[in-house]
Each structure stands twice: as structure tokens, then as C-alpha cells.
Design an enzyme around this catalytic site. Sequence first.
Site, PDB file in Angstrom:
ATOM      1  N   ASN A   1       1.554   6.485  -4.711  1.00  0.00           N
ATOM      2  CA  ASN A   1       2.978   5.219  -4.901  1.00  0.00           C
ATOM      3  C   ASN A   1       3.663   4.475  -5.756  1.00  0.00           C
ATOM      4  O   ASN A   1       4.826   4.618  -5.787  1.00  0.00           O
ATOM      5  CB  ASN A   1       1.469   3.983  -4.699  1.00  0.00           C
ATOM      6  CG  ASN A   1       1.568   4.474  -2.958  1.00  0.00           C
ATOM      7  OD1 ASN A   1       2.042   4.961  -1.995  1.00  0.00           O
ATOM      8  ND2 ASN A   1       0.331   2.682  -2.750  1.00  0.00           N
TER       9      ASN A   1
ATOM     10  N   THR B   1       1.072  -1.016   0.221  1.00  0.00           N
ATOM     11  CA  THR B   1       0.528   0.050   0.136  1.00  0.00           C
ATOM     12  C   THR B   1       0.464   1.039  -0.042  1.00  0.00           C
ATOM     13  O   THR B   1       0.248   2.660   0.234  1.00  0.00           O
ATOM     14  CB  THR B   1      -0.533  -0.125   1.386  1.00  0.00           C
ATOM     15  OG1 THR B   1       0.006   0.405   2.354  1.00  0.00           O
ATOM     16  CG2 THR B   1      -1.943  -1.262   1.524  1.00  0.00           C
TER      17      THR B   1
HETATM   18  O1  RIB Z   1      -2.724   7.560  -3.566  1.00  0.00           O
HETATM   19  C1  RIB Z   1      -2.163   7.305  -2.706  1.00  0.00           C
HETATM   20  C2  RIB Z   1      -1.139   6.370  -1.602  1.00  0.00           C
HETATM   21  O2  RIB Z   1      -0.124   6.952  -1.197  1.00  0.00           O
HETATM   22  C3  RIB Z   1      -2.203   5.899  -0.293  1.00  0.00           C
HETATM   23  O3  RIB Z   1      -1.021   3.936  -0.227  1.00  0.00           O
HETATM   24  C4  RIB Z   1      -1.446   6.591   0.932  1.00  0.00           C
HETATM   25  O4  RIB Z   1      -0.992   6.506   1.944  1.00  0.00           O
HETATM   26  C5  RIB Z   1       0.087   7.534   0.169  1.00  0.00           C
HETATM   27  O5  RIB Z   1       0.980   5.885   0.266  1.00  0.00           O
HETATM   28 CA    CA Z   2      -0.053   4.270   1.473  1.00  0.00          CA
END
Ligand code: RIB
Ligand code: CA
Length: 326
Positions: free
Chosen positions: A182, A140
Site C-alpha cells: 500500500n 486498507t
Molecule cells: O500489503 C498488504 C496490503 O496490500 C493489503 O491491503 C492488500 O489488500 C494489498 O492492498
Molecule cells: Ca487492501
Amino acid sequence: MFAFAGWHPFCYHQAMTVTPVLLDVDPGHDDAVALMLACGAPELAVRAVTTVAGNVPLDKTTRNALQVLSLIGREDIPVGAGAEAPLARALRTAEDVHGESGLDGVKLAEPTFSIDRRGAVELMADVVEASAEPVTLIPTGPLTNIATFLAEYPRLKENIDRIVLMGGSIGPGNTTPAAEFNVYVDPEAARVVFESGLRITMVGLDVTRQATTGPKEVERLRTLGRIGEVTADLVTFSSDDYRKVFGSGDPPIHDAVAVAAVVEPAVLETHPMRVEIECESELTRGETVCDLRGVWGKTPNAEVALELDRETFFGILYRSLGELVD
Ligand code: RIB
Ligand code: CA
């Protein structure tokens, strides 16, 4: 048996398959919610948590992960610290959304345990190798740890069931017009993951933006004991910064959607398609170019989420948080 409108978990007397999972996180408010959801869901067995630099630098994402697991009494879950920076670029962080600590707005107690000496990639390898059942990886944050693990332990790919990642988007990004955070932070790592040949479910902004937490959701969270209160505080803090950065609306708990999709795949409608990652252009760096119509004629490499069943998602969230020891 917990019954929520719209989603009824397994009757607990039925044999319930438990999926072994490993979360790779960069807490981050929504990562914290994802961690608690995963630990509360009886359908999942969280075998390890690994941390990566992303929302805030590695020392803070790691401390935050330890604090969240300490809060819910899960010191049994090993935490391995991973990459301090992307594979080939300078780190970009998101204190504007998550605050200096990465979990601003909530006061969590000091961690009650320390990180595992093995570090993220070695811990990931040990967990995957030792698992009797293929493991589902749930990243994540930026995909740096996952890409490094796949490069260093290619033989262990056979014991990975699939990668269910929060990242990317078919449509507009959130960090640039083209890219989701991410994937933007480490596009080279994302390319390695999407070209790995593993089963991938891409849980992108197209669906996670629907997982917004407004006053109704906060009110419901506050009925779920201490853990629900902390979760409500996490999403309430995010709303202030979210409005500052994005102008309006309630903050989505992006990462929790990826976890819920492993608990109950029916929470998402997905479509197989080819996804390629832009790494060359500075203008569109980190874009997940999704061939929705198959015009390239290339073999699909991901199931990409198109729709979220909001009611089912929140039913899973409330049920899972309610399971955590208060
Ligand atoms: O774009 C959203 C993502 O980027 C999520 O995982 C948030 O925690 C950030 O890491
Ligand atoms: Ca995240």
C-alpha cells in the site's frame, strides 16, 4: 451475548459506544473480509466506503466493493470511486495475488446498486462534515484518496478522530525488501498522511502477517452460514496465490486487522514512534522508516502496532461475520 474464548464483546444490555467509520479500500480478498467485518461489527457504523486503485485498477476495486456490499445487503452504504492512479507515479497492481478481477476464486452476484455520484473525496468530505461524532478513517489500500481529501479539505481534519491504516512495516516489506504494497504504490500519499498531524495507528505487516488463515480458521468460517462460506472461499483462493508468490504459509487477512483494531483496540499492542516515508530512493521507495528507539529525537507521529492478539482478532472476526444477515 456471543462469548468466544479469549474475547467477550460488550454485554449487549450495556451502553455500547458506536464508532462512525469510513473505509477506503482496494478489494482485494482481504479488503473484502475487512468490509464484511466492519459491516457486521455492532461497535462500528460504516458511514461510507470509498475505493482506490491498488490491488487491481479502480473500475475493478469499485465493482468488487459494490458486489461485497450487495452480498451482505448493505446497499444503504454509499460507495464513492476515487483515484485511478497514485499522486505522482504509475499504478502498480497485484493481480498475481488477487487475480485479474481482484476477487478471483469467488463467484459474487452482480452489484444491486451503483456508485454514489459524488466520488470518493467529495463523499468523504460530506460524511466527515455531517458526522455528529469525529469519524475514524480506515484505509486498507494505497493512501491516494486520503491524501487528496486532507489536501482539499484541511478544515475537516478537526472532525476526524484518527486514521487506522493497514500499511507499512517496521521490518521487511512484501513488495520489495523495504516496502509494503500500500505504501509502495503511493509513497507520496503516505507521506502526506503521516505528516498530517492526525492521530494515526499504523497496522503494518509486523502484526498483519500474524493474521494467517489456515485449515482451522477456514473450517470455523464455514460454520458461519453463507457469508462465512464466501469468506472461507476468499481466504482459500488467496492461499494458492499466496504460496505461489511468497513460497509458503497461509494467507494473512491483512486489512481485517485494521478494522478489528477499531472494534477492540486491545487486539493490538502499539508503541508511539516517528515514521518517515522514503520517496526519493528507487531502492527503498515506500519504506516506512520507523524510529522504534527514538534515536531521531523527533515527535512521534503514529502508534505503530507491534503485536497482535490472534485469539481476540479471530474472535472479533467470527462474531462480526456471524452478525451479518444470512
Ligand atoms: O500489503 C498488504 C496490503 O496490500 C493489503 O491491503 C492488500 O489488500 C494489498 O492492498
Ligand atoms: Ca487492501
